[in-house]
Scaffold this active site. Sequence first.
Site, mmCIF file in Angstrom:
data_model
loop_
_atom_site.group_PDB
_atom_site.id
_atom_site.type_symbol
_atom_site.label_atom_id
_atom_site.label_comp_id
_atom_site.label_asym_id
_atom_site.label_seq_id
_atom_site.Cartn_x
_atom_site.Cartn_y
_atom_site.Cartn_z
ATOM 1 N N GLU A 89 -1.601 4.903 14.098
ATOM 2 C CA GLU A 89 -1.249 6.119 13.375
ATOM 3 C C GLU A 89 -1.525 7.352 14.233
ATOM 4 O O GLU A 89 -0.740 8.317 14.218
ATOM 5 C CB GLU A 89 -2.011 6.209 12.052
ATOM 6 C CG GLU A 89 -1.530 7.355 11.173
ATOM 7 C CD GLU A 89 -2.114 7.339 9.773
ATOM 8 O OE1 GLU A 89 -1.610 8.096 8.921
ATOM 9 O OE2 GLU A 89 -3.075 6.576 9.523
ATOM 10 N N CYS B 112 0.807 -1.222 0.000
ATOM 11 C CA CYS B 112 0.000 0.000 0.000
ATOM 12 C C CYS B 112 0.838 1.269 0.000
ATOM 13 O O CYS B 112 0.287 2.370 -0.031
ATOM 14 C CB CYS B 112 -0.937 -0.007 1.202
ATOM 15 S SG CYS B 112 -1.967 -1.480 1.267
ATOM 16 N N HIS C 180 -2.990 7.711 6.527
ATOM 17 C CA HIS C 180 -3.195 6.408 5.881
ATOM 18 C C HIS C 180 -4.599 5.921 6.206
ATOM 19 O O HIS C 180 -5.292 5.408 5.330
ATOM 20 C CB HIS C 180 -2.128 5.428 6.352
ATOM 21 C CG HIS C 180 -2.118 4.134 5.607
ATOM 22 N ND1 HIS C 180 -1.992 4.076 4.226
ATOM 23 C CD2 HIS C 180 -2.220 2.848 6.034
ATOM 24 C CE1 HIS C 180 -2.012 2.806 3.838
ATOM 25 N NE2 HIS C 180 -2.161 2.045 4.917
ATOM 26 N N PHE D 60 1.930 -3.455 3.944
ATOM 27 C CA PHE D 60 2.280 -4.774 4.461
ATOM 28 C C PHE D 60 3.790 -4.990 4.335
ATOM 29 O O PHE D 60 4.436 -4.482 3.426
ATOM 30 C CB PHE D 60 1.547 -5.863 3.680
ATOM 31 C CG PHE D 60 0.086 -6.005 4.041
ATOM 32 C CD1 PHE D 60 -0.482 -5.272 5.068
ATOM 33 C CD2 PHE D 60 -0.719 -6.886 3.342
ATOM 34 C CE1 PHE D 60 -1.824 -5.412 5.399
ATOM 35 C CE2 PHE D 60 -2.066 -7.037 3.663
ATOM 36 C CZ PHE D 60 -2.613 -6.303 4.692
ATOM 37 N N LYS E 92 -9.819 7.824 2.540
ATOM 38 C CA LYS E 92 -10.270 6.452 2.295
ATOM 39 C C LYS E 92 -11.705 6.258 2.774
ATOM 40 O O LYS E 92 -12.369 5.298 2.371
ATOM 41 C CB LYS E 92 -9.342 5.446 2.985
ATOM 42 C CG LYS E 92 -7.964 5.309 2.362
ATOM 43 C CD LYS E 92 -7.148 4.234 3.063
ATOM 44 C CE LYS E 92 -5.760 4.062 2.442
ATOM 45 N NZ LYS E 92 -4.868 5.192 2.720
ATOM 46 N N HIS F 40 -9.953 1.857 0.075
ATOM 47 C CA HIS F 40 -8.495 1.672 0.093
ATOM 48 C C HIS F 40 -8.047 1.084 -1.250
ATOM 49 O O HIS F 40 -8.308 -0.081 -1.542
ATOM 50 C CB HIS F 40 -8.105 0.748 1.249
ATOM 51 C CG HIS F 40 -6.634 0.687 1.506
ATOM 52 N ND1 HIS F 40 -5.683 1.239 0.669
ATOM 53 C CD2 HIS F 40 -5.929 0.115 2.524
ATOM 54 C CE1 HIS F 40 -4.476 1.015 1.156
ATOM 55 N NE2 HIS F 40 -4.606 0.341 2.294
#
Length: 417
Positions: free
Chosen positions: A317, A166, A306, A402, A338, A343
């Site tokens: 976050e 991502c 994010h 990831f 998002k 996403h």
Amino acid sequence: MRRIVVTGIGLVTPLGNRTKLTWDALLDGKSGIGPITHFDSSKVLTQFAGEVRDFDPAPYISAREQRQFDLFLQYGVAAGMEAMLDAGFDDGKFTEEQAERAGGYLGAGLGGLVTIENNHTTAVEKGARHGITPHFICGTIINMLPGLLSIRTGFRGPNISHVSACSSSSHSIGEAARCLMYGDADVMLAGGAEATISLLGVGGFNSMRALSTNNDNPQGASRPFDKNRDGFVIAEGAGVLVLEELEHAKKRKASIYAELIGYGANSDSFHIVQPAPEGAGARRCMQHAIKDAKINLSDIGYVNAHGTSTAFNDRNETQAIRAVFGDHANNLAVSSTKSMTGHMLGAAGGVEAAITTLALHHGVLPPTINYETPDPDCDLDYIPNQARETQVDVALSNSYGFGGANAVLVLRRYQGD
């Protein structure tokens, strides 16, 4: 140090197939999430997604090429060509003089998953001799995205794909900026694309228990930082920027959206999918980017988070932002777009860097929609539900992938020399 500016933007998202459509929908707080139509979703737990709708690739991709190339490549080419035209390059092409000093860094997280699935299915049914298209390999590999844009725009400089889940698009943008700073090019196309709304894509994330399963309320399912969030919403699309060395842009009288002044990249070194405790990796990445930008914490007014709408990410976050900014965190505006787009995985960073650029340029900050029930662990100003007209000078765009792959971009409102 050579200064880097954004002179063109191209977007294909669940909110619209052009930049203006996406931006207008963001400011209206619209959701691009709806029932899955790409495949029979009765076979998976999550039956909704952020699909790109009414996409017409014809202006950029021939009918023959549409049969050859996976949808993520078509999205990426469309966004890249819009960005080129937006940047003022005639017919979306570089001149002979510009071509040697122009390049493209564009990535994806998973690449041509839908085409891989389809070819595997037909190969099983008909045999490999007759079930696999001769365009299978070239139609699915990630680096075909900058390759196709090179053929269309004519650039003959660096041609590379970055793959970091991502964070792929954000890494592509940051590395492209460094390419320009080091003098290896004068203009770079940068960003990424993704199209993985398929049986394997949705089913795979369902198996990880990562996706929201709120099938009764798809448009309210993506709710970053809200106490009742239950997972992210998978989406597709593309985001491409034209990055340009400032003097080169001024020489050709290009319009300038914003300046890219900082970039951070690091690793959590913790877990393949979970963020490091208390957002330690995200904290260090933001600190790297801010140090690279050579600015004060108080200069920063907005963070495009994010913000995936998962329990781990949103909490960690938030902790990372508080650790970086201290008391100034209370003065920051933070939002997760998002909540509206879903996403887009490897395309998310490119789309969100574009949104952050537009927010600085227009003096309007997009909201976090579906924010209804505050979470005590998420205690920042998330611009709930309505866009906010306010001019900030510097903003961050955060991406975390990831494998612990983190990327942060620092953008500044362009105010001339």
